[in-house]
Scaffold this active site. Structure first.
Site, PDB file in Angstrom:
ATOM      1  N   GLU A 159       3.202  57.421  38.856  1.00 18.05           N
ATOM      2  CA  GLU A 159       3.216  58.882  38.747  1.00 18.05           C
ATOM      3  C   GLU A 159       3.254  59.570  40.101  1.00 18.05           C
ATOM      4  O   GLU A 159       3.864  60.622  40.265  1.00 18.05           O
ATOM      5  CB  GLU A 159       2.014  59.363  37.929  1.00 18.05           C
ATOM      6  CG  GLU A 159       2.059  58.961  36.453  1.00 18.05           C
ATOM      7  CD  GLU A 159       1.763  57.478  36.224  1.00 18.05           C
ATOM      8  OE1 GLU A 159       1.274  56.798  37.150  1.00 18.05           O
ATOM      9  OE2 GLU A 159       2.026  56.994  35.098  1.00 18.05           O
ATOM     10  N   GLN A 190       3.738  61.291  31.319  1.00 13.81           N
ATOM     11  CA  GLN A 190       3.777  60.841  29.924  1.00 13.81           C
ATOM     12  C   GLN A 190       2.652  61.449  29.081  1.00 13.81           C
ATOM     13  O   GLN A 190       2.874  61.839  27.938  1.00 13.81           O
ATOM     14  CB  GLN A 190       3.742  59.321  29.876  1.00 13.81           C
ATOM     15  CG  GLN A 190       4.283  58.769  28.580  1.00 13.81           C
ATOM     16  CD  GLN A 190       4.783  57.347  28.737  1.00 13.81           C
ATOM     17  OE1 GLN A 190       4.027  56.432  29.043  1.00 13.81           O
ATOM     18  NE2 GLN A 190       6.072  57.152  28.532  1.00 13.81           N
ATOM     19  N   HIS A 211      -5.514  60.349  26.314  1.00  8.93           N
ATOM     20  CA  HIS A 211      -4.303  60.937  25.725  1.00  8.93           C
ATOM     21  C   HIS A 211      -4.519  62.362  25.220  1.00  8.93           C
ATOM     22  O   HIS A 211      -3.642  62.905  24.556  1.00  8.93           O
ATOM     23  CB  HIS A 211      -3.792  60.077  24.551  1.00  8.93           C
ATOM     24  CG  HIS A 211      -3.300  58.722  24.969  1.00  8.93           C
ATOM     25  ND1 HIS A 211      -4.134  57.711  25.346  1.00  8.93           N
ATOM     26  CD2 HIS A 211      -2.032  58.232  25.081  1.00  8.93           C
ATOM     27  CE1 HIS A 211      -3.426  56.636  25.659  1.00  8.93           C
ATOM     28  NE2 HIS A 211      -2.143  56.925  25.515  1.00  8.93           N
TER      29      HIS A 211
END
Ligand SMILES: Cc1ncc(C[n+]2csc(CCOP(=O)(O)OP(=O)(O)O)c2C)c(N)n1
Ligand SMILES: [Mg+2]
Lengths: 403, 345
Positions: free
Chosen positions: B67, B89, B136
């Site tokens: 990243e 992501q 997430h």
């Protein structure tokens, strides 16, 4: 093993990518491994006395051959070398006088500094670190502009786009990724720009070093990664940073070629850098060059080097001084004579004197400018804060405020 | 089309984002898209679906998994004339890029006195409500909003997904673009060609700097202001509807952009209603909701009939899918807050 096979199966390394290395190695009649691994010994052309080493003892070999640059290029390098040494020493003095806030000197590393600038074309880019003032100046940026940030100003001084030199980067190896992005953008537009990205030995432990080399190799972009291995990261020796055989050996892990050069040998540094830039441009691929050198002064003025290294070690490196070596070589070759040497010294004196003058003068600063560039359009909050500071400045008297 | 009348088609949030990118790529060769799995796969949320096929691997491509590398090379591309759009992501997987984002993306323009601006967009799917596991579901907007030099947008509607992303791409400053992932598959009766026309009809200047900083009153009311952004706007609207049944008329303000921050719109609604509840998914401690609350106090103190309350996530790491409903602000919790606003009777 003479006929290497490329793996084209899905899930394996890209065959097409590997083939660039295969092609190059084949053209030299060596294996890809021999091409990517550094030569057995570091490339060296001048011995510590400044005598040209016989070509079969320079460390070169098939695929690792480095033609000696032309005399006029060497003379140009020497001129920059003398100026660079003078600039380093002038800035060191300015720090002691309290005129500069800080100066990470490259005294002893000037051959690397000069080589990094002189190997590039005007359309190429350079991404330097805090230690690379002399490189930036050798590239043509006004010394006074370069020194602005070390005086303690809030900005980098020069316009990176004017000379194609990134702002000197302090967060270690972050600039290597910028270099890869610049090269990638150029490649997308079909331009043959090469980017030279600099970092130190300690910095090779940072994650961005790895990410930059990997991205450059995967995207096949022409970046020359130039590591100045000066033995220390502040106080920490290279042996505490890495267990690799050399930093140049890291290249093969990314699928690129690596080489090691005597970083105090101006001729060898320039020869290896120029060829690296040439190969990068011709083949659109990255390379890694490690220059073995030494930082003769403390990390910065705030550092106490006696806590981590012996005087004796420093003295030993004095004998390998890049300036003296180059001077002896050029004189013996008849490229440099007393008259030219005097001119070169005089020019370096001029730079030092203008640095002294500029850094001794109190800069006219507009404190309100700290709000002006944060966004292309200032936010309402910044407009209000600027007005507040402007008001405060007016009440406390017209010092350096907006007129 | 089987119907004879010209009805609006249904558009998802995801396709609005996708179309915003492809329209921008069509209009400007310097717009490129890259990140993890964004090429052949079209992204794990399919937001970049079809871009590689249409524009080729040089305009939309997969990168190695790194990243910081994605953000750092985007900086270099932007220095050298491109307008990169990068995808992180998931919210929590953007953290390796924070050094690049904080030290360079945010500061390059300032450090170079405006000579090097970085017109790049960092797209981040964020927030919970989708049954996601640890790493997430973070609401990480405060980290970025706290960093001077970044703009921070977060659309709450399908129309804004298109219009705000195009504005983000046009902006000369770097924009962190927060996409509420629970809205990705939400639909609205919006026509992409109409949205395109709206975008085109705006003058070039206002496309770049106009609409992006402005909050929107998405429901008018008289008694209380519910202030929200991103994934919580929907919840705020539902709460306002429920409150109406209890005789409370709630106005709902969608901030849309956290940086720039539309303080005037905030002051207008609170001065009008005299009461305010701030709703956001993120932990409340030292949050964007805290900032909104502080500004209401500073600017609207004399118009307030009651303390300003916040309904936010708890100050905990995002909980497991089974427990997230207890963590996220919901209609009941907003209604409870409304009840506490010292109503006269
Ligand atoms: C990300 C980051 N961590 C730590 C530092 C503090 N720091 C500045 S220079 C330095 C040593 C770097 O050593 P090296 O890479 O060998 O370069 P040299 O200073 O020797 O030229 C450190 C630790 C920094 N600038 N950036
Ligand atoms: Mg070092």
């Amino acid at each position: 093993m003479d006929e290497p096979v490329t793996t084209a199966e899905p899930g394996h390394a890209k065959a097409e990518q590997a083939s660039r290395i295969f092609e190059a190695s084949r053209s030299f009649g060596i294996t890809p491994e021999q091409y990517m691994l550094p030569a057995q010994q570091q490339i060296q052309m001048l011995d510590p006395e400044g005598t040209l080493i016989p070509s079969d003892q320079q460390g070169t070999g098939p695929g690792h051959e480095y033609p000696i640059p032309e005399p006029e290029v060497l003379l140009k390098a020497y001129t920059a070398l003398v100026a660079g040494r003078r600039i380093n020493d002038q800035n060191y003095a300015l720090v002691r006088q309290g005129r500069l806030a800080v100066y990470p000197s490259s005294h002893g590393q000037e051959a690397c500094q000069v080589g990094a600038a002189l190997c590039l074309d005007a359309g190429d880019w350079l991404f330097p670190t805090y230690r690379d003032t002399v490189s930036v100046i050798s590239r043509g940026v006004d010394p006074l502009e370069v020194m602005v940030s070390f005086r303690g100003d809030w900005h980098c001084g020069y316009n990176p786009k004017e000379h194609r030199v990134g702002s000197m980067s302090t967060p270690l190896t972050t600039q290597l990724l910028h270099a890869v992005g610049v090269a990638h953008a150029a490649k997308l537009r079909g331009e043959d720009t090469v980017v030279l990205a600099m970092c130190g030995d300690g910095a090779t432990s940072e994650g961005d070093f790895h990410e930059a080399l990997n991205f450059a190799a995967v995207f096949e972009v022409p970046v020359v990664f130039f590591v100045q291995n000066n033995g220390y990261a502040i106080s920490v020796p290279l042996s505490s940073q890495s267990a690799a055989p050399s930093l140049a050996h890291k290249a093969i892990g990314y699928g690129m070629a690596g080489e090691r050069v005597d970083g105090n040998d101006m001729v060898a540094v320039l020869a290896t850098l120029r060829r690296a830039v040439h190969l990068a441009r011709e083949n659109s691929m990255p390379l890694l060059l490690e220059a073995v050198t030494y930082r003769m002064q403390a990390h910065t003025n705030a550092d106490d080097e006696t806590r981590y290294r012996d005087r004796e070690e420093v003295e030993q490196w004095k004998r390998k001084d890049p300036l003296l070596r180059m001077q002896r070589y050029l004189t013996s070759e008849g490229i440099l004579d007393d008259a030219v040497a005097a001119e070169i010294t005089e020019a370096a004196e001029q730079v030092a004197s203008s640095l002294r003058q500029a850094m001794t003068a109190e800069p006219a600063e507009n404190p309100l400018e700290i709000f002006d560039h944060v966004y292309a359009e200032p936010t309402a909050q910044l407009v209000a804060q600027r007005a507040q500071l402007s008001d405060e400045l007016q009440r406390t008297g017209p010092t350096q405020g907006e007129k | 089309m089987s119907t004879t009348t010209a009805t609006k088609t249904t558009t998802t949030f995801a396709s609005a984002l996708n179309t915003a990118m492809s329209d921008a790529m069509e209009a400007d060769n310097s717009v490129v898209v890259f990140g993890e799995d964004v090429g052949t796969l079209g992204g794990v949320f399919r937001i970049t679906d079809g871009l590689t096929k249409r524009f080729g691997t040089s305009r939309c491509f997969d990168t190695p998994l790194a990243e910081s590398g994605i953000a750092g090379t985007a900086v270099g591309m932007a220095i050298n004339g491109m307008r990169p759009i990068i995808e992180m992501q998931f919210d929590a997987f953007a953290y390796p890029a924070l050094e690049q984002i904080f030290s360079h993306v945010a500061k390059m323009a300032n450090r170079t006195r405006g000579r090097v601006r970085l017109p790049m967009v960092i797209r981040i799917p964020y927030g919970g409500g989708v049954g996601g596991v640890e790493h997430h579901c973070d609401s990480s907007e405060a980290y970025y909003a706290h960093t001077a030099g970044l703009k921070v947008f977060t659309p709450a509607t399908v129309a804004d997904a298109y219009l705000m992303l195009r504005e983000a791409i046009d902006t000369e400053d770097p924009v962190v673009f927060f996409e509420p992932k629970k809205l990705y598959w939400s639909k609205a009766a919006e026509d992409l060609s109409t949205l395109r026309e709206i975008y085109e009809s705006r003058a070039e200047d206002s496309r770049k700097i106009g609409a992006q900083g402005q909050a929107a009153v998405v429901r008018e009311g008289q008694d209380v202001s519910i202030i929200s952004y991103g994934p919580s706007v929907e919840t705020a609207l539902k709460a306002a509807e429920a409150a109406a049944e209890d005789g409370i008329s709630a106005e709902v303000l969608d901030m849309r952009s956290i940086v720039p921050f539309d303080e005037d719109a905030l002051v207008r609604t609170v001065e009008k209603t005299g009461r305010a509840v701030v709703v956001a998914e993120a932990q409340g401690f030292v949050s964007v909701a805290s900032e909104i609350t502080a500004r209401i106090q500073e600017r609207c103190f004399h118009s307030l009939a009651s303390p300003v309350l916040r309904v936010t996530g708890f100050d905990i790491p995002y909980p497991s899918p089974k427990l997230e409903e207890h963590h996220l602000p919901d209609v009941d919790r907003i209604l409870d807050a409304l009840d506490e606003l010292q109503w006269e009777d």
